[in-house]
Design an enzyme around this catalytic site. Structure first.
Site, PDB file in Angstrom:
ATOM      1  N   ASP A  21       0.851  -1.189   0.000  1.00  0.00           N
ATOM      2  CA  ASP A  21       0.000   0.000   0.000  1.00  0.00           C
ATOM      3  C   ASP A  21       0.886   1.239   0.000  1.00  0.00           C
ATOM      4  OD1 ASP A  21      -1.863   1.976   0.488  1.00  0.00           O
ATOM      5  OD2 ASP A  21      -2.066   1.502   2.622  1.00  0.00           O
ATOM      6  N   ASP A  29      -2.003  -1.211  -3.624  1.00  0.00           N
ATOM      7  CA  ASP A  29      -2.305  -0.463  -4.846  1.00  0.00           C
ATOM      8  C   ASP A  29      -1.208  -0.660  -5.899  1.00  0.00           C
ATOM      9  OD1 ASP A  29      -0.278   1.244  -3.816  1.00  0.00           O
ATOM     10  OD2 ASP A  29      -1.801   2.301  -2.631  1.00  0.00           O
ATOM     11  N   ASP A  98      -6.170 -10.678 -14.830  1.00  0.00           N
ATOM     12  CA  ASP A  98      -7.251 -11.590 -14.477  1.00  0.00           C
ATOM     13  C   ASP A  98      -8.452 -11.225 -15.353  1.00  0.00           C
ATOM     14  OD1 ASP A  98      -8.770 -13.461 -12.840  1.00  0.00           O
ATOM     15  OD2 ASP A  98      -7.306 -13.010 -11.267  1.00  0.00           O
ATOM     16  N   ASP A 206     -10.792 -16.525 -15.032  1.00  0.00           N
ATOM     17  CA  ASP A 206     -11.503 -16.942 -13.827  1.00  0.00           C
ATOM     18  C   ASP A 206     -12.636 -17.923 -14.157  1.00  0.00           C
ATOM     19  OD1 ASP A 206     -11.828 -16.115 -10.880  1.00  0.00           O
ATOM     20  OD2 ASP A 206     -13.861 -15.844 -11.625  1.00  0.00           O
ATOM     21  N   GLU A 264      -8.621 -21.016 -15.387  1.00  0.00           N
ATOM     22  CA  GLU A 264      -8.929 -21.575 -14.064  1.00  0.00           C
ATOM     23  C   GLU A 264     -10.171 -22.449 -14.237  1.00  0.00           C
ATOM     24  OE1 GLU A 264     -10.129 -20.357  -9.514  1.00  0.00           O
ATOM     25  OE2 GLU A 264     -11.191 -19.563 -11.231  1.00  0.00           O
ATOM     26  N   HIS A 336      -4.863 -17.032  -3.993  1.00  0.00           N
ATOM     27  CA  HIS A 336      -5.645 -16.214  -3.064  1.00  0.00           C
ATOM     28  C   HIS A 336      -6.873 -16.951  -2.526  1.00  0.00           C
ATOM     29  CE1 HIS A 336      -7.463 -15.965  -6.942  1.00  0.00           C
ATOM     30  NE2 HIS A 336      -8.567 -15.485  -6.407  1.00  0.00           N
ATOM     31  N   ASP A 337      -7.114 -18.174  -2.995  1.00  0.00           N
ATOM     32  CA  ASP A 337      -8.275 -18.947  -2.535  1.00  0.00           C
ATOM     33  C   ASP A 337      -7.883 -20.117  -1.637  1.00  0.00           C
ATOM     34  OD1 ASP A 337      -9.956 -17.384  -4.139  1.00  0.00           O
ATOM     35  OD2 ASP A 337      -9.741 -18.740  -5.855  1.00  0.00           O
TER      36      ASP A 337
HETATM   37  C1  NOJ Z   1     -12.356 -17.860  -8.617  1.00  0.00           C
HETATM   38  C2  NOJ Z   1     -11.514 -16.827  -7.941  1.00  0.00           C
HETATM   39  O1  NOJ Z   1     -10.203 -17.300  -7.834  1.00  0.00           O
HETATM   40  C3  NOJ Z   1     -12.149 -16.528  -6.606  1.00  0.00           C
HETATM   41  O2  NOJ Z   1     -11.352 -15.719  -5.793  1.00  0.00           O
HETATM   42  C4  NOJ Z   1     -13.480 -15.875  -6.867  1.00  0.00           C
HETATM   43  O3  NOJ Z   1     -14.155 -15.689  -5.648  1.00  0.00           O
HETATM   44  C5  NOJ Z   1     -14.348 -16.721  -7.788  1.00  0.00           C
HETATM   45  N1  NOJ Z   1     -13.626 -17.282  -8.895  1.00  0.00           N
HETATM   46  C6  NOJ Z   1     -15.463 -15.892  -8.349  1.00  0.00           C
HETATM   47  O4  NOJ Z   1     -14.966 -14.961  -9.275  1.00  0.00           O
END
Ligand code: NOJ
Length: 566
Positions: A21, A29, A98, A206, A264, A336-337
């Site tokens: 940041d 950012d 993305d 995505d 993905e 990130h998931d």
């Molecule tokens: C997959 C993404 O990696 C995730 O973070 C997101 O919540 C879902 N798709 C919906 O876009």
């Protein structure tokens, strides 16, 4: 052979909100990223993938986009973006955006128009359906199907204005776009060309294997004890998916070179992955699949399952064999998931450094393109969340609400699982140094910094030649210099061993042996040819060399190389 430079590349994922940041508002950012480009170049990665930076109400941290052709003011502006892109290119790196086009935000002008009336020209850009036959619209159970959304609650939202429901596989602020409509597809392709013309080097797409839905939208089977059914049979690798991706390729990528496209694809099978990534079919360069990160997840999401190494190896082995001749895979532990891998499959206590390096070694030596998620190169760990108030992720909050209020589970039981598996584990701010907010911000971070930043941080790691960071740097270097890492055949060894992960890679006369010890015990690798391998060149290890031929210490990893005489 087409231009397949990405087989030799290492991708680094940036989650901009949590990276750096620069303006002190507590949210990362673009200027923050610009300030750390030399750090990334120093790590030796080739491609940066930016999680979404577009204008967004931030319901799902930017995966809900309200304008595809601009930059979210929280993150900067198009001018700052151009500066970032130039800085990336100056360092010989590439930048991948993305692409979130399974759904938009409900605040996107397309959806605002679509919901305004049933005869609006954009009505059919989204999935609208009437209430279930014989049911009063807007009442519980009247949803057009029994599907649950990924973030809890039903996958349908009732819209009073027109008395109909719209589909949202994710949050109700993420309505699904209707790819059956050619106008939707043309609008998406035009937007993609606009970013490529601006200079970006490709897209991470995505949940792209969900864009083709069976228009009949049938009910799913309702598991006992669950509030909603899984509708994925109607939208994972759906009926027109290959047609859409091939069309996109022709409309967007044809005639452009040196790009990277990665899809993905939750739930994708090996056979489908071959079709998606066979270069002759012109769809995407590689898939990003989930089987290995579901290895420790059972049918009951609220039951924590320990990792069974033999199962993890069987999954990787199946993918390595399946894509051996045709197709290409991504290799990742983290994004990130996902929770932090050192906490999940390693030991984030006494053997944090060793196990983080071991996990990186095993992953990067597979066939495929490795992805490093910010902080993984430091061995960052899961966070010590105390209560549900410490979480920010819409998924965690939605699942908690469903489990506790609709399914009657105890809050502590649910919290135990969210602490281990929740996505916020990956999203705590990047740990740059030992200062109070880890050098991430001068303000109040949007999600608390992990207190262990005083020990685990980039400044310390860059200064320490034995750090996880320098090990990841060596892994990238090995991929760049040893063709067997990129193109070698893969053979799994010791498939039934619950502690050792062992395999060989072979290209022409060069053979590599990789072994990782997934335990804190000292284990001898009973492989054929052990004595000869022990005498081979030790290319990389994370601790001292094995003392007794192939006897590995706790969490040790070794990579040997030998050149065979024919
Ligand atoms: C997959 C993404 O990696 C995730 O973070 C997101 O919540 C879902 N798709 C919906 O876009």
């Amino acid at each position: 052979m087409t231009d397949q430079w990405w087989k030799q590349a290492v991708v680094y994922q940036i989650y901009p909100r949590s990276f750096a940041d620069a303006d002190g508002d507590g949210v990362g950012d673009l200027r923050g990223i610009i300030g750390h480009l030399d750090y990334l170049a120093g790590l030796g990665v080739d491609v940066l993938w930016l999680s979404p930076i577009y204008p967004s109400p931030q319901d799902d941290n930017g995966y809900d986009i309200s304008d595809y052709q601009n930059v979210e003011p929280l993150f900067g502006s198009l001018e700052t973006f151009d500066e970032l892109l130039a800085g990336v290119h100056e360092r010989g790196l590439k930048l991948v955006m993305d692409l979130v086009v399974n759904h938009s935000s409900d605040e996107h002008p397309w959806f605002v128009e679509s919901r305004s009336s049933i005869d609006n020209p954009k009505r059919d850009w989204y999935w609208w359906r009437p209430a279930r036959a014989g049911m009063e619209p807007g009442t519980p159970g009247a949803e057009p199907t029994n599907w649950g959304s990924a973030f809890g609650g039903p996958a349908w939202e009732y819209d009073e204005k027109t008395g109909a429901y719209y589909l949202h596989l994710f949050s109700k602020k993420q309505p699904d776009l209707n790819w059956e409509n050619p106008e939707v597809r043309e609008a998406v392709y035009a937007m993609m060309r606009w970013w490529l013309d601006r200079g970006v080097d490709g897209f991470r797409m995505d949940v792209i294997n969900m864009i083709s839905k069976d228009p009949a939208l049938p009910d799913g089977k309702l598991p006992t004890g669950r509030a909603y059914a899984d509708g994925s049979a109607s939208y994972i690798d759906g009926p027109r998916i290959h047609e859409f991706l091939h069309e996109m390729h022709g409309e967007v990528f044809q005639g452009r070179t040196s790009l990277l496209t990665v899809g993905e694809m939750p739930g994708v099978t090996v056979d489908e992955a071959i079709r998606y990534t066979d270069p002759v079919r012109e769809e995407v360069d590689m898939v990003f699949q989930f089987d290995h990160v579901w290895a420790d997840r059972g049918p009951d999401p609220w039951l924590l399952m320990p990792l069974q190494l033999t199962m993890l190896k069987a999954i990787f082995g199946r993918w390595q064999a399946g894509l051996a001749e045709v197709g290409w895979n991504s290799l990742y532990w983290n994004n990130h998931d996902q929770p932090r891998v050192v906490s999940r499959f390693g030991d984030d206590g006494a053997y944090r450094v060793e196990s983080a390096k071991m996990l990186g070694t095993v992953l990067h030596l597979h066939r495929g393109t490795p992805y490093v998620y910010q902080g993984e190169e430091l061995g960052m760990t899961n966070a010590p969340f105390r209560s549900i108030e410490d979480f920010r992720d819409i998924e965690a909050l939605g699942q908690y609400a469903d489990a506790v209020t609709k399914e009657g589970r105890s809050p502590e039981e649910v919290l135990t699982v969210l602490r281990a598996n929740g996505r916020d584990n990956a999203r705590t701010p990047m740990q740059w140094d030992a200062s109070p907010q880890a050098g991430f911000t001068t303000g109040t971070p949007w999600l608390a910094v992990n207190p262990n930043h005083t020990e685990i941080n980039a400044a310390a790691a860059v200064a320490d030649p034995n750090s996880v960071y320098h090990h990841y740097r060596k892994l990238a270097e090995l991929r760049h210099t040893e063709p067997a890492v990129v193109a070698g055949d893969f053979t799994m060894l010791l498939p039934n061993d619950e502690r050792l992960y062992a395999f060989t890679r072979r290209l022409d006369r060069t053979e590599l042996l990789v072994i990782g010890n997934f335990s804190a015990e000292t284990v001898r690798a009973e492989i054929d040819d052990a004595a000869a391998w022990a005498a081979a060149e030790l290319v990389l290890t994370n601790t001292a060399a094995p003392s007794d031929e192939l006897t590995l210490g706790p969490w040790q990893a070794v990579v040997y190389r030998r050149v065979l005489s024919w």
